[in-house]
Motif scaffolding. Structure first.
Motif, short mmCIF file in Angstrom:
data_model
loop_
_atom_site.label_atom_id
_atom_site.label_comp_id
_atom_site.label_asym_id
_atom_site.label_seq_id
_atom_site.Cartn_x
_atom_site.Cartn_y
_atom_site.Cartn_z
N SER A 5 0.81 -1.22 0.00
CA SER A 5 0.00 0.00 0.00
C SER A 5 0.85 1.27 0.00
N TYR A 6 2.03 1.21 0.65
CA TYR A 6 2.88 2.39 0.80
C TYR A 6 4.27 2.22 0.20
N VAL A 7 4.75 0.97 0.18
CA VAL A 7 6.09 0.70 -0.33
C VAL A 7 6.05 -0.47 -1.31
N TYR A 8 7.12 -0.58 -2.06
CA TYR A 8 7.33 -1.76 -2.90
C TYR A 8 8.78 -2.19 -2.75
N ILE A 9 9.04 -3.45 -3.08
CA ILE A 9 10.41 -3.95 -3.04
C ILE A 9 10.79 -4.36 -4.46
N ARG A 10 12.09 -4.15 -4.77
CA ARG A 10 12.63 -4.49 -6.08
C ARG A 10 14.11 -4.82 -5.90
N PRO A 11 14.71 -5.48 -6.88
CA PRO A 11 16.15 -5.77 -6.76
C PRO A 11 16.97 -4.49 -6.61
N ILE A 12 18.02 -4.57 -5.84
CA ILE A 12 18.93 -3.44 -5.65
C ILE A 12 19.70 -3.19 -6.95
N CYS A 13 19.91 -1.89 -7.25
CA CYS A 13 20.70 -1.52 -8.42
C CYS A 13 21.79 -0.52 -8.00
N ASP A 14 22.68 -0.21 -8.92
CA ASP A 14 23.83 0.65 -8.62
C ASP A 14 23.43 2.00 -8.05
N SER A 15 22.32 2.56 -8.53
CA SER A 15 21.90 3.89 -8.07
C SER A 15 21.42 3.89 -6.61
N ASP A 16 21.27 2.71 -6.00
CA ASP A 16 20.83 2.61 -4.60
C ASP A 16 21.98 2.75 -3.61
N MET A 17 23.22 2.70 -4.11
CA MET A 17 24.38 2.64 -3.21
C MET A 17 24.49 3.86 -2.30
N GLU A 18 24.15 5.04 -2.80
CA GLU A 18 24.25 6.25 -1.97
C GLU A 18 23.32 6.16 -0.75
N SER A 19 22.09 5.72 -0.96
CA SER A 19 21.14 5.57 0.14
C SER A 19 21.60 4.50 1.13
N ILE A 20 22.07 3.38 0.61
CA ILE A 20 22.57 2.30 1.48
C ILE A 20 23.76 2.79 2.29
N PHE A 21 24.66 3.52 1.64
CA PHE A 21 25.82 4.08 2.34
C PHE A 21 25.38 5.01 3.47
N LYS A 22 24.43 5.90 3.18
CA LYS A 22 23.94 6.82 4.22
C LYS A 22 23.31 6.04 5.38
N GLY A 23 22.58 4.97 5.04
CA GLY A 23 22.00 4.14 6.09
C GLY A 23 23.04 3.49 6.97
N CYS A 24 24.19 3.18 6.39
CA CYS A 24 25.29 2.57 7.15
C CYS A 24 25.98 3.57 8.08
N GLN A 25 25.63 4.84 7.98
CA GLN A 25 26.21 5.88 8.84
C GLN A 25 25.26 6.28 9.97
N GLU A 26 24.03 5.83 9.91
CA GLU A 26 22.97 6.22 10.85
C GLU A 26 23.22 5.57 12.22
N ASP A 27 23.52 6.38 13.23
CA ASP A 27 23.88 5.86 14.56
C ASP A 27 22.82 4.95 15.16
N GLU A 28 21.57 5.37 15.11
CA GLU A 28 20.51 4.57 15.73
C GLU A 28 20.36 3.23 15.02
N GLY A 29 20.41 3.24 13.70
CA GLY A 29 20.33 1.99 12.95
C GLY A 29 21.49 1.05 13.25
N LEU A 30 22.69 1.61 13.37
CA LEU A 30 23.86 0.79 13.71
C LEU A 30 23.68 0.16 15.09
N TYR A 31 23.21 0.95 16.04
CA TYR A 31 23.00 0.44 17.39
C TYR A 31 21.94 -0.67 17.41
N MET A 32 20.83 -0.44 16.72
CA MET A 32 19.74 -1.43 16.73
C MET A 32 20.18 -2.76 16.14
N THR A 33 21.09 -2.72 15.17
CA THR A 33 21.56 -3.96 14.54
C THR A 33 22.84 -4.51 15.17
#
Length: 186
Positions: A5-33
């Motif tokens: 209803s709000y999101v969809y999932i699809r295979p990762i592509c090269d243009s996704d790397m910037e968002s994934i990289f930013k997610g890897c810098q997120e302190d709260e996300g790092l702590y939760m995992t």
């Protein structure tokens, strides 16, 4: 692509790397995992190149339906065809998207992919006890707690338990019926 209803999932592509990289810098996300390392962009790109060659995993981007923006990623990994099971992990890349139901919906879409496309019987995850929001989201998506590895993580001067959760195909089918009945009664 699998749509919710709000999101969809699809295979990762090269243009996704910037968002994934930013997610890897997120302190709260790092702590939760329970992640201790901070990754460089080069490490992220190289990891996903390697992942794309691994036949025992599927890495998928989580995108907003309204505009196609990537907001997270998830992985069905360690696929064991003989025993019909796999592991699951998910990450939203910004805390701005926490608490909006995107993670829960993406988890349900991953379940659909796992049980309907891959024809597996079991999807398993581990979550740390300090990740209350994650635990609630997994339970809302139908995962059940199976066991606890007591004090398996020491981070920020505190021990956390590692909780093992899973969903079986039969649970998935039962949840589908539940959601379908709920939609009919609206």
């Amino acid at each position: 692509m699998i749509k919710g209803s709000y999101v969809y999932i699809r295979p990762i592509c090269d243009s996704d790397m910037e968002s994934i990289f930013k997610g890897c810098q997120e302190d709260e996300g790092l702590y939760m995992t329970g992640t201790r390392n901070v990754f460089t962009m080069e490490e992220v790109v190289n990891a996903y190149k390697s992942f794309s060659q691994d036949e025992t995993r599927h890495d998928l981007a989580i995108c907003l339906l309204e505009n196609g923006q990537i907001i997270g990623d998830l992985s069905i990994q360690e696929i064991d065809e003989h025993n019909k099971k796999a592991m699951f992990r998910i990450a939203l890349h910004s805390k701005d998207n926490y608490g909006k139901g995107y993670g829960t919906e993406a988890t349900r879409l991953a379940q659909k992919f796992t049980f309907e496309e891959l024809n597996l019987n079991r999807l398993e995850l581990q979550v740390f006890s300090h990740n209350i929001r994650g635990i609630k989201s997994y339970e809302k998506a139908g995962f059940q707690k199976e066991g606890i590895l007591r004090q398996s993580l020491y981070l920020k001067n505190t021990y956390s338990d590692e909780i093992i959760m899973s969903m079986l195909y039969e649970d998935y089918v039962a949840n589908l019926r539940f959601y379908e009945e709920g939609e009919k009664n609206k």
